[in-house]
Each structure stands twice: as C-alpha cells, then as structure tokens.
Design a protein around this motif. Structure first.
Motif, PDB file in Angstrom:
ATOM      1  N   GLU A  72       0.849  -1.198   0.000  1.00 11.58           N
ATOM      2  CA  GLU A  72       0.000   0.000   0.000  1.00 11.58           C
ATOM      3  C   GLU A  72       0.886   1.251   0.000  1.00 11.58           C
ATOM      4  O   GLU A  72       1.804   1.363   0.791  1.00 11.58           O
ATOM      5  N   THR A  73       0.587   2.160  -0.919  1.00  9.63           N
ATOM      6  CA  THR A  73       1.380   3.389  -1.041  1.00  9.63           C
ATOM      7  C   THR A  73       0.440   4.564  -1.239  1.00  9.63           C
ATOM      8  O   THR A  73      -0.573   4.443  -1.936  1.00  9.63           O
ATOM      9  N   LEU A  74       0.810   5.688  -0.642  1.00  8.60           N
ATOM     10  CA  LEU A  74       0.039   6.913  -0.836  1.00  8.60           C
ATOM     11  C   LEU A  74       0.902   7.880  -1.655  1.00  8.60           C
ATOM     12  O   LEU A  74       1.987   8.268  -1.227  1.00  8.60           O
ATOM     13  N   LEU A  75       0.423   8.232  -2.853  1.00  9.52           N
ATOM     14  CA  LEU A  75       1.137   9.166  -3.712  1.00  9.52           C
ATOM     15  C   LEU A  75       0.556  10.552  -3.495  1.00  9.52           C
ATOM     16  O   LEU A  75      -0.651  10.753  -3.628  1.00  9.52           O
ATOM     17  N   LEU A  76       1.430  11.482  -3.161  1.00  9.89           N
ATOM     18  CA  LEU A  76       0.973  12.848  -2.906  1.00  9.89           C
ATOM     19  C   LEU A  76       1.356  13.767  -4.065  1.00  9.89           C
ATOM     20  O   LEU A  76       2.428  13.633  -4.656  1.00  9.89           O
ATOM     21  N   GLY A  77       0.478  14.703  -4.369  1.00  9.77           N
ATOM     22  CA  GLY A  77       0.730  15.690  -5.417  1.00  9.77           C
ATOM     23  C   GLY A  77      -0.549  16.444  -5.685  1.00  9.77           C
ATOM     24  O   GLY A  77      -1.514  16.350  -4.920  1.00  9.77           O
ATOM     25  N   GLN A  78      -0.565  17.202  -6.764  1.00  6.52           N
ATOM     26  CA  GLN A  78      -1.845  17.743  -7.218  1.00  6.52           C
ATOM     27  C   GLN A  78      -2.531  16.628  -7.997  1.00  6.52           C
ATOM     28  O   GLN A  78      -1.895  16.000  -8.845  1.00  6.52           O
ATOM     29  N   ARG A  81      -3.686  19.789  -2.868  1.00  8.65           N
ATOM     30  CA  ARG A  81      -2.809  18.917  -2.082  1.00  8.65           C
ATOM     31  C   ARG A  81      -3.546  17.597  -1.986  1.00  8.65           C
ATOM     32  O   ARG A  81      -4.299  17.342  -1.040  1.00  8.65           O
ATOM     33  N   GLY A  82      -3.371  16.776  -3.011  1.00 12.99           N
ATOM     34  CA  GLY A  82      -4.173  15.569  -3.136  1.00 12.99           C
ATOM     35  C   GLY A  82      -3.364  14.303  -2.936  1.00 12.99           C
ATOM     36  O   GLY A  82      -2.155  14.343  -2.667  1.00 12.99           O
ATOM     37  N   ALA A  83      -4.046  13.180  -3.071  1.00 16.43           N
ATOM     38  CA  ALA A  83      -3.388  11.893  -2.865  1.00 16.43           C
ATOM     39  C   ALA A  83      -4.129  10.800  -3.614  1.00 16.43           C
ATOM     40  O   ALA A  83      -5.350  10.869  -3.787  1.00 16.43           O
ATOM     41  N   VAL A  84      -3.358   9.806  -4.044  1.00 19.48           N
ATOM     42  CA  VAL A  84      -3.911   8.593  -4.641  1.00 19.48           C
ATOM     43  C   VAL A  84      -3.416   7.426  -3.800  1.00 19.48           C
ATOM     44  O   VAL A  84      -2.204   7.253  -3.629  1.00 19.48           O
ATOM     45  N   LEU A  85      -4.355   6.659  -3.267  1.00 16.57           N
ATOM     46  CA  LEU A  85      -3.984   5.481  -2.477  1.00 16.57           C
ATOM     47  C   LEU A  85      -3.969   4.262  -3.390  1.00 16.57           C
ATOM     48  O   LEU A  85      -4.962   3.973  -4.073  1.00 16.57           O
ATOM     49  N   VAL A  86      -2.820   3.566  -3.382  1.00 20.08           N
ATOM     50  CA  VAL A  86      -2.614   2.419  -4.260  1.00 20.08           C
ATOM     51  C   VAL A  86      -2.368   1.174  -3.410  1.00 20.08           C
ATOM     52  O   VAL A  86      -1.572   1.220  -2.470  1.00 20.08           O
ATOM     53  N   ARG A  87      -3.095   0.124  -3.718  1.00 22.65           N
ATOM     54  CA  ARG A  87      -2.856  -1.143  -3.008  1.00 22.65           C
ATOM     55  C   ARG A  87      -2.858  -2.295  -4.016  1.00 22.65           C
ATOM     56  O   ARG A  87      -3.758  -2.386  -4.846  1.00 22.65           O
ATOM     57  N   ASP A  88      -1.846  -3.132  -3.915  1.00 18.44           N
ATOM     58  CA  ASP A  88      -1.731  -4.303  -4.782  1.00 18.44           C
ATOM     59  C   ASP A  88      -1.926  -3.947  -6.259  1.00 18.44           C
ATOM     60  O   ASP A  88      -2.602  -4.648  -7.014  1.00 18.44           O
ATOM     61  N   GLY A  89      -1.332  -2.825  -6.649  1.00 18.47           N
ATOM     62  CA  GLY A  89      -1.345  -2.436  -8.061  1.00 18.47           C
ATOM     63  C   GLY A  89      -2.614  -1.762  -8.538  1.00 18.47           C
ATOM     64  O   GLY A  89      -2.734  -1.438  -9.721  1.00 18.47           O
ATOM     65  N   ARG A  90      -3.560  -1.553  -7.615  1.00 19.72           N
ATOM     66  CA  ARG A  90      -4.831  -0.925  -8.002  1.00 19.72           C
ATOM     67  C   ARG A  90      -5.032   0.392  -7.261  1.00 19.72           C
ATOM     68  O   ARG A  90      -4.530   0.575  -6.154  1.00 19.72           O
ATOM     69  N   ILE A  91      -5.825   1.271  -7.864  1.00 19.53           N
ATOM     70  CA  ILE A  91      -6.234   2.499  -7.179  1.00 19.53           C
ATOM     71  C   ILE A  91      -7.335   2.149  -6.187  1.00 19.53           C
ATOM     72  O   ILE A  91      -8.321   1.489  -6.540  1.00 19.53           O
TER      73      ILE A  91
END
Ligand code: GUN
Ligand code: ZN
Length: 452
Positions: free
Chosen positions: A5-11, A33-43
């Motif tokens: 699980e990874t949280l990508l931060l950016g616009q 100031r947004g984020a995309v949460l990624v787990r097991d290769g999926r959004i």
C-alpha cells in the motif's frame, strides 16, 4: 495495512466525467494537495492528502510535491515496428509505405531485432508517460511474440496483433487468407488474456487484403469476439479512391470491412478522416471507435479530423501517435496537434477534453476503461506525474497562470519527456528515480490558488 500500500501525494486532476458531454470544468476535480492510495497495483481511493493520511497513518508515502498526478497516457494506435523510421522525409501515404515502412517491416522476421525494437518502443513510451498502447506488429509471428513479451516484462497493458497483408505489398510481407487466419489464431490463443495483454485481429487495411483475407479474419473475430480488431480507414483521398477501384461492388470503404464481419464493438479504425455521412452513422451504431492520429495526419498530409463533430455525433474517439507515420512518441505533443487541428476546424478543444481523449477516450476505444485511463477506484494504478514547469519557457508562462487549466495547457502545448516526473505501471514505479525513490525535482507550480 497491505505491504504493497502506497500513498502518492501531489496535485491530483481527476477528469471523472466526459468533458464533451458536460462543461469541461464540471467534469474535473482538482485536489491542490491531493493523494492517490494504491494497493496491490490498483487504485483504492483518491482525495485530499490530509484526509487520506489521517485514515492511513502507517502507509508508505511518495511525495511528488506540486507534480500533477494523472492516469498514465493511453496511445490507441501505433506501429512499434516503425520506431526506427520515425520522421522519414517527403512522402505521402502509399509512397511512404513503399519507401520506408515495408523495407523496415521486412526486418522483423528476425526475432532478435524485433525484441530490440519492441523494448526500445515501450521504453520510449514510458519515458513519455504512456503506460498503454494498441500497436500493430508485422506479418511475422516473431514480431508479435517479441512485443507481447516486452510488454509482459514491463507489466504493461497492451493490445497488439499480427498485421495481415496478402496483396499490394512486397515479397516477404505477404501471406494468404488461410495463413493469416491460422497464425493470428495461434498468437491470439497464446497471448489474449495472458496477464495484462489483449489481442487485436489486425488486417493492415483493405488495399493490402483481399476480400478472402478480410472474410477469414472476420470469421476469426466472430469466434473470439472479446478480442479487439484494429485497422485503417479513409486516411487519404488517394487511398479512398484506390479502395473504390479494388472493391468495386462495395458501398464504400467501411463496407469492405462491414461486409466481412469487421465492424462492431471493439473495432478501432485509425484516421477515419474522409468519411461519408452513411459511414459515420454506421460506425456510431456499431459502437466502433475512430482513432485520431493528429501528428500523423499533418506529417503524411492526410487531412483534418474533426474531433468536436465526432464527439457531438456520439462516436467513440481515441487519440494516438501512429508512430512512425506520426512524428512523436509523446501524447503531450499529440494533444497539442489535436488542439491545433481543432483550431483549424473551428473548435478550441479544452485542456480537460485533450487530457480525457489521451486517457479515458483511448481506453474506451480499446474497450479497457474498466482497467486503465481513469483514476476510478478499482482501476489499475497506471499513473503519470507531470512537472508543469519542466522548461524555462513553460515555467515563465505558468508563473502567470490563474487556474489549473492555464497551469496545465503550456505543458500540453510545449511539453515533452522532460515534463514526465514519474511513471507508475500497476502501482510500481518505473523509469527515472525508481530505485532511490527520488523523482525529478518538480518546480513550485504557481502562486495563485488552483481551486476551480
Ligand atoms: N495505412 C496502412 N498502413 C499504414 C501505416 O503503417 N501507417 C499509416 N499511417 N497508415 C497506414
Ligand atoms: Zn497506423
């Protein structure tokens, strides 16, 4: 918490609705100031960074600063075997095929050469932020195996197929109806649905296929309807005239495909410029896709595709480089060319419309929008992060920007691979910075608020 699980931060710019159907500004949501949460290769989720961090306090974070997070670009029509002959001078379509394309495509019976060019093509695409492509191969099965193997090694979702020709092509690049069918079927059975790969039944175009060959490929598609079908349609007026001569009993160019079972959902027609009203109506009714290849259409001198008209008719429209007829591997450059052609046709396409065509539009053309081309939860995490100030020329314009659209449009018009700050394929970082986790530094964006 999952290990992956990874949280990508950016616009984050999420174009969640079709910006040709509602006002483009309403079709998009921007999280400054947004984020995309990624787990097991999926959004898994998209939202405000603070909210998602609070909900997932243990998550691994990759911070892209002011970088703009978008779905990875989707190129819905390309010829990977033409990588090494991009930017070949001075010919229109038929002469260009005979002078440059066919001699180069002859080389792809050599599995080693095919593997080298497939790797080169896909690495160039990733460097330009393109995470998926629908590509023609050559007549050689080796060229198809090489491309799918290179895509599998990069875990990329691609569509590709053996390019079939049984006439009007040189010795060594021609087959016959039965061989085209049998070799396409064997490749389809090997690759379609393996990992992220999908097969496209691929007659090059009616001038290089006999009616018997189109018939045999139509029969193959009927028995494997979840495959794609890709070809060319009405790119240049000389070509349309030639098809009229070759297929004298047929109603029009589209009918040469339609009468042989090659028109339906999942069909992708490259170029589709010189269409009659009847052809336009039948394409729409069939749920087939038109693929706009703007840098190719100007480079080879083909004509102006009217994007606004096609969208208002309810056509499915993808956007594509058409390398090496197209003159760039970059979907940024391709969006710029689509904008310029739109202007010549009387419509200024909005940046949200251009970005949507380069992502969800192309994904829809490939019937893959449930997996790629959007930031919807459940989609594969194929993502690009753009530096919106990647060159001094772009940065000085962005310094004057008042909203997100003014901030992103200079990169669409003037950007290239220097604007690609990071790329993710199915959640995994690829390209520059992937080992150390350092992305290219992203310049501060703009002082003004980016709220819409
Ligand atoms: N029509 C048939 N083959 C091709 C090709 O390779 N490129 C382009 N642009 N048009 C074609
Ligand atoms: Zn093409």
């Amino acid at each position: 918490m999952s290990d992956t699980e990874t949280l990508l931060l950016g616009q984050v710019l999420d174009i969640h609705a079709n910006p040709f159907e509602i006002p483009p500004e309403d079709a998009a949501r921007v999280e400054r100031r947004g984020a995309v949460l990624v787990r097991d290769g999926r959004i898994v989720d998209v939202g405000a960074a603070d909210t998602l961090r609070a909900e997932h306090p243990q998550v691994r974070v990759e911070d892209h600063g002011d970088g703009l997070i978008l779905p990875g670009f989707v190129d819905s029509h390309a010829h990977y075997p033409q990588t090494a002959i991009i930017a070949s001078w001075g010919k229109r379509l038929i002469d260009w095929l005979n002078s440059y394309t066919f001699p180069e495509e002859m080389r792809f019976g050599d599995a080693g050469y095919a593997a080298e060019i497939a790797a080169r093509h896909l690495d160039l695409l990733l460097a330009h932020g393109t995470t998926s492509v629908a590509s023609f191969c050559t007549i050689h099965p080796e060229s198809v195996d090489a491309f799918f193997a290179a895509a599998e090694a990069r875990n990329m979702a691609v569509v590709a197929g053996r390019t079939c020709m049984d006439r009007n092509a040189p010795d060594g690049l021609r087959d016959d109806a039965q061989t085209a069918h049998d070799e396409s079927r064997a490749l389809l059975e090997r690759w379609h649905g393996r990992g992220r790969a999908r097969y496209a039944i691929t007659p090059r175009f009616s001038p290089t296929s006999s009616p018997e060959q189109l018939e045999s490929l139509g029969a193959l598609w009927a028995s494997h309807p979840d495959c794609a079908m890709q070809t060319h349609l009405s790119e240049q007026t000389d070509e349309v005239d030639w098809v009229r001569d070759l297929y004298s009993g047929f109603r029009d160019y589209l009918d040469t495909y339609e009468a042989h079972g090659l028109l339906g959902p999942g069909a992708m027609f490259g170029h589709a410029i010189w269409l009659t009203d009847s052809e336009r109506a039948r394409l729409r009714e069939a749920g087939a896709a038109l693929v706009h290849c703007p840098t190719s259409n100007t480079f080879i001198g083909s004509g102006l595709f009217d994007t606004a008209r096609a969208m208002s008719e309810g056509q499915i429209v993808g956007l594509a480089t058409d390398t090496g007829g197209g003159s760039s591997f970059s979907m940024l450059r391709t969006m710029a060319a689509a904008y310029e052609i739109g202007q010549l046709s009387g419509t200024a396409l909005h940046p949200a419309q251009l970005l949507w065509l380069a992502t969800e539009g192309s994904a829809r053309a490939m019937r893959a929008e449930d997996r790629i081309g959007t930031l919807r939860a459940g989609s594969d995490a194929d993502l690009v992060v753009l530096d919106l100030s990647s060159t001094p020329a772009i940065a000085q314009r962005v310094a004057q920007a008042d909203d997100i659209w003014e901030a992103v449009f200079p990169t669409i018009m003037m950007g290239d691979d220097r604007a690609i700050a990071a790329v993710y394929v199915a959640g995994a970082r690829v390209g520059p910075g992937r080992e150390g986790g350092h992305s290219r530094p992203v310049a501060p964006l703009i002082a003004a608020s980016l709220d819409l």
